[in-house]
Design an enzyme around this catalytic site. Sequence first.
Site, PDB file in Angstrom:
ATOM      1  N   TYR A 217      -1.886  -0.700  10.328  1.00 25.97           N
ATOM      2  CA  TYR A 217      -1.972  -1.051   8.904  1.00 25.97           C
ATOM      3  C   TYR A 217      -0.751  -0.506   8.158  1.00 25.97           C
ATOM      4  O   TYR A 217      -0.090  -1.226   7.412  1.00 25.97           O
ATOM      5  CB  TYR A 217      -3.269  -0.472   8.328  1.00 25.97           C
ATOM      6  CG  TYR A 217      -3.509  -0.734   6.855  1.00 25.97           C
ATOM      7  CD1 TYR A 217      -4.206  -1.857   6.432  1.00 25.97           C
ATOM      8  CD2 TYR A 217      -3.050   0.160   5.882  1.00 25.97           C
ATOM      9  CE1 TYR A 217      -4.445  -2.090   5.078  1.00 25.97           C
ATOM     10  CE2 TYR A 217      -3.278  -0.063   4.532  1.00 25.97           C
ATOM     11  CZ  TYR A 217      -3.981  -1.191   4.130  1.00 25.97           C
ATOM     12  OH  TYR A 217      -4.199  -1.408   2.793  1.00 25.97           O
TER      13      TYR A 217
ATOM     14  N   SER B 290       0.854  -1.204   0.000  1.00 22.73           N
ATOM     15  CA  SER B 290       0.000   0.000   0.000  1.00 22.73           C
ATOM     16  C   SER B 290       0.882   1.243   0.000  1.00 22.73           C
ATOM     17  O   SER B 290       2.008   1.214   0.518  1.00 22.73           O
ATOM     18  CB  SER B 290      -0.855   0.008   1.267  1.00 22.73           C
ATOM     19  OG  SER B 290      -1.489   1.273   1.420  1.00 22.73           O
TER      20      SER B 290
END
Length: 264
Positions: A153, A140
Amino acid sequence: MGERLKGRIAIITGGTSGIGEATAEVFVQEGAQVVIAGRSEERGKKIVERLGAHACFKYADVTQEEDISGLIQFTFERYGRIDCLFNNAGGRVEGNLETITMDNFLYGVKLLLGSVVFGMKHVAPIMKKQGSGCIINNSSIAAIRLNQGGYLYSAVKAAVTHITRIAGVELGPYGIRVNSISPGAIATPIFLGGSHVADSLGEEVQERKMGKLVVNLAKATPLPRAGLPRDIAYAAVYLASDEGSFVNCCDLVVDGGRTSLFRE
Ligand code: NAP
């Protein structure tokens, strides 16, 4: 039908929604045989019905090592080889600096990093024997810029990007390429709270919310449109095909330029 992945055997974890579903579709269109893995048997079977004989579904919870090894074993026994493993499954991880709990922490690490680590562990021996293979880990832009994802995350995705490079160096001599993709904001059910929350909304509400999301995400990048699951699927096709045969230890950022809006 294209031929960029003709005859290749691919596993896509989290192939039952969003980016994984789009990748399964495009891989099949390019001639691959795809094993779609996920927890939602209902969604998995619907996708297989749509894609036909070039796709099959296998249940696998990627927080469980035995499910991951079972998925890889299943694929190898059925097709005799594995050319590509796309470690894509993932989702939100709850908790910030002061509210994170040990349960959230362990779940987040297992879901986002354990899935990658154990996927690579179990597929590497098969790919080594073949003398070839391609592993793609879905990371990501939260791994490289602040405020692009949650607290844990972001840190765990940074570990995914880094472990990709480490594995690419270790497995490169065996003809195995290991790369990550770092998507920007892509319109998928992850923004509705995840695939299972999206299911509970019903089709009509889900469609309406996704429509709004596409409009809002179009404001989030220098390019005047939202990132779509297919944008990531095409990056995965490039990495898995012969066109990407000299690409290893790479993090391919696909974000419409969003990272350039923020300082490192
Ligand atoms: P999504 O539409 O919510 O899909 C998530 C997929 O992961 C589903 O197929 C789900 O399968 C699977 N999954 C979740 N937990 C799982 C588990 N424990 N075991 C097995 N499968 C599990 O989200 P998405 O946006 O496509 O996300 C895919 C990947 O892209 C994730 O790794 C995410 O972090 C990454 N990513 C997304 C974006 C974005 O903006 N969308 C940006 C950067 C990175 P079931 O529904 O069958 O359980």
